[in-house]
Design a protein around this motif. Structure first.
Motif, PDB file in Angstrom:
ATOM      1  N   LYS A  31      59.262  -3.481  16.928  1.00  0.00           N
ATOM      2  CA  LYS A  31      58.649  -4.454  17.824  1.00  0.00           C
ATOM      3  C   LYS A  31      59.080  -4.313  19.277  1.00  0.00           C
ATOM      4  O   LYS A  31      58.314  -4.632  20.187  1.00  0.00           O
ATOM      5  N   HIS A  32      60.323  -3.857  19.493  1.00  0.00           N
ATOM      6  CA  HIS A  32      60.864  -3.861  20.852  1.00  0.00           C
ATOM      7  C   HIS A  32      61.161  -2.470  21.407  1.00  0.00           C
ATOM      8  O   HIS A  32      61.721  -2.367  22.507  1.00  0.00           O
ATOM      9  N   HIS A  33      60.837  -1.415  20.668  1.00  0.00           N
ATOM     10  CA  HIS A  33      61.010  -0.039  21.144  1.00  0.00           C
ATOM     11  C   HIS A  33      62.469   0.273  21.488  1.00  0.00           C
ATOM     12  O   HIS A  33      62.743   1.053  22.403  1.00  0.00           O
ATOM     13  N   ILE A  34      63.397  -0.309  20.759  1.00  0.00           N
ATOM     14  CA  ILE A  34      64.817  -0.069  20.972  1.00  0.00           C
ATOM     15  C   ILE A  34      65.347   0.678  19.756  1.00  0.00           C
ATOM     16  O   ILE A  34      65.305   0.159  18.630  1.00  0.00           O
ATOM     17  N   CYS A 222      69.991   0.644  34.678  1.00  0.00           N
ATOM     18  CA  CYS A 222      69.347  -0.487  33.987  1.00  0.00           C
ATOM     19  C   CYS A 222      67.928  -0.713  34.510  1.00  0.00           C
ATOM     20  O   CYS A 222      67.002  -0.992  33.733  1.00  0.00           O
ATOM     21  N   ALA A 223      67.750  -0.598  35.823  1.00  0.00           N
ATOM     22  CA  ALA A 223      66.425  -0.825  36.407  1.00  0.00           C
ATOM     23  C   ALA A 223      65.436   0.254  35.971  1.00  0.00           C
ATOM     24  O   ALA A 223      64.277  -0.037  35.640  1.00  0.00           O
ATOM     25  N   VAL A 224      65.874   1.512  35.974  1.00  0.00           N
ATOM     26  CA  VAL A 224      64.996   2.609  35.553  1.00  0.00           C
ATOM     27  C   VAL A 224      64.655   2.476  34.076  1.00  0.00           C
ATOM     28  O   VAL A 224      63.502   2.659  33.666  1.00  0.00           O
ATOM     29  N   PHE A 225      65.660   2.147  33.267  1.00  0.00           N
ATOM     30  CA  PHE A 225      65.418   1.976  31.829  1.00  0.00           C
ATOM     31  C   PHE A 225      64.382   0.881  31.601  1.00  0.00           C
ATOM     32  O   PHE A 225      63.447   1.057  30.806  1.00  0.00           O
ATOM     33  N   GLU A 230      59.041  -0.977  30.054  1.00  0.00           N
ATOM     34  CA  GLU A 230      57.887  -1.853  30.261  1.00  0.00           C
ATOM     35  C   GLU A 230      56.579  -1.067  30.315  1.00  0.00           C
ATOM     36  O   GLU A 230      55.503  -1.644  30.123  1.00  0.00           O
ATOM     37  N   ARG A 231      56.662   0.227  30.572  1.00  0.00           N
ATOM     38  CA  ARG A 231      55.465   1.074  30.554  1.00  0.00           C
ATOM     39  C   ARG A 231      55.116   1.521  29.134  1.00  0.00           C
ATOM     40  O   ARG A 231      54.148   2.266  28.937  1.00  0.00           O
ATOM     41  N   TYR A 248      60.147   9.167  25.511  1.00  0.00           N
ATOM     42  CA  TYR A 248      59.222   9.487  24.427  1.00  0.00           C
ATOM     43  C   TYR A 248      57.949   8.648  24.565  1.00  0.00           C
ATOM     44  O   TYR A 248      58.029   7.455  24.901  1.00  0.00           O
ATOM     45  N   PRO A 249      56.785   9.226  24.235  1.00  0.00           N
ATOM     46  CA  PRO A 249      55.539   8.436  24.270  1.00  0.00           C
ATOM     47  C   PRO A 249      55.406   7.487  23.087  1.00  0.00           C
ATOM     48  O   PRO A 249      54.568   6.584  23.095  1.00  0.00           O
ATOM     49  N   GLY A 250      56.198   7.677  22.059  1.00  0.00           N
ATOM     50  CA  GLY A 250      56.178   6.839  20.861  1.00  0.00           C
ATOM     51  C   GLY A 250      57.527   6.924  20.173  1.00  0.00           C
ATOM     52  O   GLY A 250      58.522   7.382  20.754  1.00  0.00           O
ATOM     53  N   ASP A 251      57.582   6.496  18.925  1.00  0.00           N
ATOM     54  CA  ASP A 251      58.829   6.509  18.175  1.00  0.00           C
ATOM     55  C   ASP A 251      59.379   7.939  18.093  1.00  0.00           C
ATOM     56  O   ASP A 251      58.647   8.872  17.737  1.00  0.00           O
ATOM     57  N   PRO A 252      60.659   8.150  18.432  1.00  0.00           N
ATOM     58  CA  PRO A 252      61.243   9.499  18.385  1.00  0.00           C
ATOM     59  C   PRO A 252      61.180  10.150  17.011  1.00  0.00           C
ATOM     60  O   PRO A 252      61.312  11.378  16.909  1.00  0.00           O
ATOM     61  N   LEU A 253      60.985   9.369  15.945  1.00  0.00           N
ATOM     62  CA  LEU A 253      60.834   9.962  14.622  1.00  0.00           C
ATOM     63  C   LEU A 253      59.483  10.649  14.449  1.00  0.00           C
ATOM     64  O   LEU A 253      59.308  11.454  13.543  1.00  0.00           O
ATOM     65  N   ARG A 254      58.546  10.358  15.352  1.00  0.00           N
ATOM     66  CA  ARG A 254      57.199  10.922  15.243  1.00  0.00           C
ATOM     67  C   ARG A 254      56.815  11.806  16.420  1.00  0.00           C
ATOM     68  O   ARG A 254      55.904  12.630  16.302  1.00  0.00           O
TER      69      ARG A 254
END
Length: 313
Positions: A31-34, A222-225, A230-231, A248-254
């Motif tokens: 959900k949070h891309h973390i 922190c600002a760059v991250f 957010e993109r 990564y454009p998506g989940d690093p597993l994919r």
């Protein structure tokens, strides 16, 4: 999200934030891309450098982002623990014993079901008695432990030699095994994070629980991250590719990463031509574009510039 009780608890120890709950780890990723980094070992798995387990260690930039977005809270984990009373120990032991018996019963029922109809009722009953006896012995051993990682010392004796083996006067060796049994602290009376929970970075810094970010460069990271997050990007550690983050454009597993990001803390920071050439060549060699991410601390703005190696002539 205004209710702090509904937020994910990041348990801080030695200025590092960990996530121990598997459901929270799944929520952070889906959900949070973390993503974080799994740092725990898995039993019966030889390749510990390939597959790891809980806890999940978060990057400091991930921690700051989650707190600022009101998705998580910081918990001073060492201070949240206190010495349990005898009644709390007895209750904990009783719950562990009941849990062991329930798991053993479920395992026995599953094995009996999988064994199928080919087994006779007598064989099934014999197996069930074996499993119950094993579960009782295990529960009895665990019931005497305190709710910490208390080791069990076992001194097994070697079986007697076979009749065909000549006896010797050498005494049988003894072995000592240390078996740590972890105890879950969450949900018990001796673990109370109520007074050691912080909902803002400033509050955690004032209490000495958390110190990041403390410098201009750390604020820039922190600002760059946050800007890249957010993109819609996933971010990971980029040191192996000569940068601060992998993007990564998506989940690093994919997906493979598309960018290697380097943080520049100021619009007037010096950047040598050799660094630009090195970033461009390394990024192209690894099939990525290198992203130079600048931070203006006065305007609170992030800018991005991508570089790729190109041939001439």
């Amino acid at each position: 999200m205004n209710d702090s009780n509904a937020r994910i608890r990041l348990r801080v120890s030695n200025q590092k934030a960990y996530v121990w709950d598997v459901d929270d780890i799944a929520t952070l990723r889906s959900k949070h891309h973390i993503c974080g980094v799994l740092t725990g070992t898995l039993p019966h798995l030889s390749q510990q450098n390939v597959f790891l387990g809980v806890p999940l260690l978060l990057l400091p930039e991930e921690v700051v982002l989650l707190i600022e977005k009101e998705l998580a809270v910081l918990v001073d984990d060492p201070s949240a623990h206190h010495a349990p009373s005898p009644s709390e120990i007895a209750k904990w032991n009783a719950e562990r014993q009941r849990s062991v018996q329930e798991q053993a019963a479920l395992a026995g029922a599953k094995e009996a079901k999988e064994a199928g109809r080919g087994m006779t009722e007598a064989a099934i009953q014999k197996r069930k008695e074996r499993e119950e006896k094993r579960a009782r012995a295990k529960a009895q051993a665990e019931s005497s432990l305190l709710p910490q990682d208390t080791p069990i010392e076992l001194t097994p004796t070697l079986p007697p030699p076979r009749p065909s083996t000549p006896s010797t006067s050498t005494p049988s060796p003894s072995f000592t095994y240390t078996l740590p049994i972890p105890a879950s602290s969450s949900g018990y009376a001796w673990y109370d994070p109520g007074h050691d929970t912080y909902t803002t970075i400033a509050a955690a810094q004032s209490a000495g629980v958390w110190a990041y970010p403390a410098t201009l460069y750390e604020r820039a990271r922190c600002a760059v991250f946050r800007d890249l997050w957010e993109r819609g990007y996933f971010l990971g550690v980029g040191i192996k590719f000569g940068g601060d983050f992998l993007v990564y454009p998506g989940d690093p597993l994919r997906y493979h990463s598309h960018f290697v990001a380097t943080v520049i803390e100021s619009p007037v920071a010096a950047l040598r031509p050799m660094e630009i050439v090195a970033h461009g060549r390394l990024g192209t060699a690894t099939k990525k574009a290198h992203l130079l991410c600048g931070w203006d601390d006065e305007k609170k703005e992030v800018s991005h510039l991508s570089i790729e190696w190109a041939g001439f002539g």
